[in-house]
Design an enzyme around this catalytic site. Structure first.
Site, short mmCIF file in Angstrom:
data_model
loop_
_atom_site.label_atom_id
_atom_site.label_comp_id
_atom_site.label_asym_id
_atom_site.label_seq_id
_atom_site.Cartn_x
_atom_site.Cartn_y
_atom_site.Cartn_z
N CYS A 144 4.74 -1.02 -0.57
CA CYS A 144 5.05 0.18 0.21
C CYS A 144 6.55 0.29 0.52
O CYS A 144 7.31 0.78 -0.29
CB CYS A 144 4.20 0.24 1.47
SG CYS A 144 4.25 1.89 2.21
N HIS A 184 -1.00 0.36 -0.79
CA HIS A 184 -1.30 -0.81 0.03
C HIS A 184 -2.51 -1.57 -0.55
O HIS A 184 -3.63 -1.41 -0.06
CB HIS A 184 -1.60 -0.39 1.47
CG HIS A 184 -0.39 -0.09 2.29
ND1 HIS A 184 0.37 -1.07 2.88
CD2 HIS A 184 0.19 1.08 2.60
CE1 HIS A 184 1.38 -0.51 3.53
NE2 HIS A 184 1.29 0.79 3.38
N GLU A 241 -3.35 -4.54 -0.09
CA GLU A 241 -3.95 -5.47 0.89
C GLU A 241 -5.04 -4.79 1.72
O GLU A 241 -5.87 -5.48 2.31
CB GLU A 241 -2.85 -6.06 1.80
CG GLU A 241 -2.39 -5.19 2.96
CD GLU A 241 -1.47 -4.05 2.56
OE1 GLU A 241 -1.19 -3.87 1.35
OE2 GLU A 241 -1.02 -3.31 3.46
#
Ligand code: MN
Length: 251
Positions: free
Chosen positions: A117, A222, A224
């Site tokens: 990001c 993102h 994660e």
């Protein structure tokens, strides 16, 4: 277990103002999702606070096996020679200093690097590139990228096409993937040596890598927050950990 079974992955933190016993306290912290993703991929997370000198960060980078640049505030536009537009968000000089230093050490040391990001934006600016300060203001025909709800997490916000022959395509094993999207800035002019490897349908750069480096990959989304529902995204962290072990298979 040999140390290489748990490669040390440095993760950059953010500064958080909070209170303990009714007293203001400056914390350095990180969303658990990044820590969980590194652990799920077999790495040992090491949190990196703000305020270190360039020399200290060089010493740290020399002992880490890999580096993960995490999401956060906007990069100060002064770093790429621009005045801040009204739409530019809050910046952190301490965070910028931490991450610019780490990027330069990672490039110098060939330290495996995954940037998420804000991360690819930091890599680009640290190496001489520039950013769109605000996509809605500067690219009004762009699709929506600045989601704050479910599309920040595991609900797909848009597709990205992945460049043939890129490391990113080798990692994900796909020519196109759906991603979340929670950013209002993006890479504008690419730094020398940095290559765009993923694009949103509106042409916004969503992935970059440094072809001359052992492993330096950045994604604008993102992973994660996606990897539990979309296991393909765990591969990004596994590829970082493999590279950090020195056992990467060329991806
Ligand atoms: Mn996006």
């Amino acid at each position: 277990m040999a140390a290489r079974d748990y490669p040390l992955i440095g993760l950059t933190t953010r500064s958080i103002q909070t209170e303990i016993a009714n007293s203001p306290v400056d914390f350095h912290g990180l969303a658990q999702a990044y820590i969980g993703a590194v652990r799920a991929a077999g790495g040992a997370p090491v949190l990196l606070p703000h305020g270190a000198t360039d020399e200290e960060l060089g010493a740290l980078a020399g002992r880490l096996d890999g580096l993960l640049l995490t999401g956060g505030k906007d990069v100060d536009p002064a770093e790429y020679g621009e005045e801040a537009l009204p739409q530019c968000g809050a910046v952190s000089a301490a965070r910028d200093r931490l991450e610019f230093s780490l990027v330069r050490h990672a490039v110098r040391l060939e330290l495996p690097l995954l940037a998420i990001c804000r991360g690819p934006q930091v890599v680009n600016v640290a190496l001489g590139g520039s950013l769109w300060q605000d996509l809605p203001a500067q690219l009004p025909n762009a699709i929506r990228h600045n989601f704050r709800g479910p599309e920040y997490h595991a609900v797909l916000a848009h597709r990205v096409t992945i460049a043939a022959g890129s490391r990113l395509q080798a990692i994900l094993g796909a020519e196109e993937v759906g991603v979340n999207s929670s950013h209002h800035q993006a890479i504008r002019e690419l730094a020398d040596g940095l290559v765009a490897t993923a694009h949103a349908p509106d042409g916004v750069i969503e992935g970059v890598e440094l072809p001359g480096h052992s492993f330096a990959v950045g994604v604008q989304w993102h992973p994660e927050l996606m990897y539990r529902e979309h296991p393909i995204m765990l591969r990004l962290f596994e590829a970082l950990v493999e590279a950090a072990r020195g056992t990467g298979r060329g991806i």
